[in-house]
Design a protein around this motif. Sequence first.
Motif, PDB file in Angstrom:
ATOM      1  N   ASP A  79       0.836  -1.206   0.000  1.00 54.69           N
ATOM      2  CA  ASP A  79       0.000   0.000   0.000  1.00 54.69           C
ATOM      3  C   ASP A  79       0.867   1.250   0.000  1.00 54.69           C
ATOM      4  O   ASP A  79       2.019   1.237   0.450  1.00 54.69           O
ATOM      5  N   PHE A 115       1.010   5.371   1.242  1.00 57.75           N
ATOM      6  CA  PHE A 115       0.485   6.132   2.368  1.00 57.75           C
ATOM      7  C   PHE A 115       0.982   7.581   2.322  1.00 57.75           C
ATOM      8  O   PHE A 115       1.977   7.904   1.667  1.00 57.75           O
ATOM      9  N   GLU A 147       1.629  10.663   5.330  1.00 59.04           N
ATOM     10  CA  GLU A 147       1.592  10.974   6.749  1.00 59.04           C
ATOM     11  C   GLU A 147       2.153  12.368   7.002  1.00 59.04           C
ATOM     12  O   GLU A 147       2.944  12.889   6.202  1.00 59.04           O
ATOM     13  N   GLN A 155      -1.692   9.454   9.662  1.00 64.72           N
ATOM     14  CA  GLN A 155      -1.248   8.609   8.563  1.00 64.72           C
ATOM     15  C   GLN A 155      -2.479   8.049   7.867  1.00 64.72           C
ATOM     16  O   GLN A 155      -3.390   7.539   8.519  1.00 64.72           O
ATOM     17  N   TYR A 206      -3.762   5.535   4.533  1.00 64.12           N
ATOM     18  CA  TYR A 206      -3.402   4.560   3.513  1.00 64.12           C
ATOM     19  C   TYR A 206      -4.355   4.653   2.331  1.00 64.12           C
ATOM     20  O   TYR A 206      -5.540   4.975   2.482  1.00 64.12           O
ATOM     21  N   GLU A 207      -3.834   4.323   1.165  1.00 68.55           N
ATOM     22  CA  GLU A 207      -4.627   4.405  -0.053  1.00 68.55           C
ATOM     23  C   GLU A 207      -5.698   3.324  -0.106  1.00 68.55           C
ATOM     24  O   GLU A 207      -6.842   3.584  -0.464  1.00 68.55           O
ATOM     25  N   ARG A 233      -7.734   1.513   4.328  1.00 69.84           N
ATOM     26  CA  ARG A 233      -8.160   2.765   4.961  1.00 69.84           C
ATOM     27  C   ARG A 233      -8.487   2.601   6.444  1.00 69.84           C
ATOM     28  O   ARG A 233      -8.373   3.554   7.218  1.00 69.84           O
ATOM     29  N   SER A 253      -5.697   3.606   8.823  1.00 72.24           N
ATOM     30  CA  SER A 253      -5.297   5.001   8.958  1.00 72.24           C
ATOM     31  C   SER A 253      -5.491   5.441  10.400  1.00 72.24           C
ATOM     32  O   SER A 253      -6.352   4.922  11.121  1.00 72.24           O
TER      33      SER A 253
END
Length: 301
Positions: free
Chosen positions: A57, A59, A61, A87, A89-90, A93, A96
């Motif tokens: 993944d 990310f 942040e 943070q 994440y694509e 999720r 995050s």
Amino acid sequence: MFTPRKTSLTSLGLSLLLTCSSVSWAEEPSFFVDSELTVGYDDNLSQAERERDTIEDHFVEGEIGLLMNQELNFHSAFSLKGFLSGQAYETARSMSRGSVGVEASIRYQPTFGFLEPFYRLSVTAQMDEYESEQRDSDVIKAQLVATKRITDRLTSSLGTEYRYRDSDGSVWDTEDVRVFLNGDLMLTKDLALYSTYSFLKGDVTSSAQVTFCNGVVADDIYGLIQASTELEVDEALSEDFCGTWVAYRLDATTHAFVAGLNQGFGHSWSLDASVLWASVNGEGNNDYYRRIYRLSVLARF
């Protein structure tokens, strides 16, 4: 759980180290705003042993903090920092998070001199709030670092760190100790090459599928379950990906190496690129590898 950690000597921390004398011996408290924005790629976010369970993944942040430095006497200084970070994440999720924390540290140099060693003791308390509440945690870290300039271009440090994490789940209640060795080499007045080797002993976490996307149940994870010290459904990965995932905790040893370049621009900001390689050796031959690439913009005002 093993996660990458920046050393105190990288990025803007390197700038603080090289200007430590002027900061530490200020007559009045000095205040700074530190900020950081990072984009990155993690090739094993799930910290999985098997390739089928590996999640890659991207990310983003960021962190912003207010730092105060205060002279205590001619040999020591105190720092206090409050910070907010996050943070995202694509794809994963639910993993995050947002964080708030405070760090207090004392720097001490027993003997004055450019090549004389100095020491730093810090304690950090942090609250992490994830999209998946199961991972919500309170984290306490204590770190002791000894630093010495070898030449006017090369600086080294040796340190140890203890970390305790108390989560809303059971798997992420972890405890570990880390020992690390760091080196910083100034290639030019603005460009630094740095590297850190870390050895970590304690708890790590991983995730694996127990039910695949087609409904078939995994029949080869008995050894994993037997070796784990805690096991529970991984709500975040089960929500973001098909199938049913479990998270488990293991006793493990970890070897990690970070290498990076930091390019300064003036006295206020820098561009930092780094890569982390980690090898985790868990109980029951549950081993995994992880690489994380980062590109960061750092600023201090």
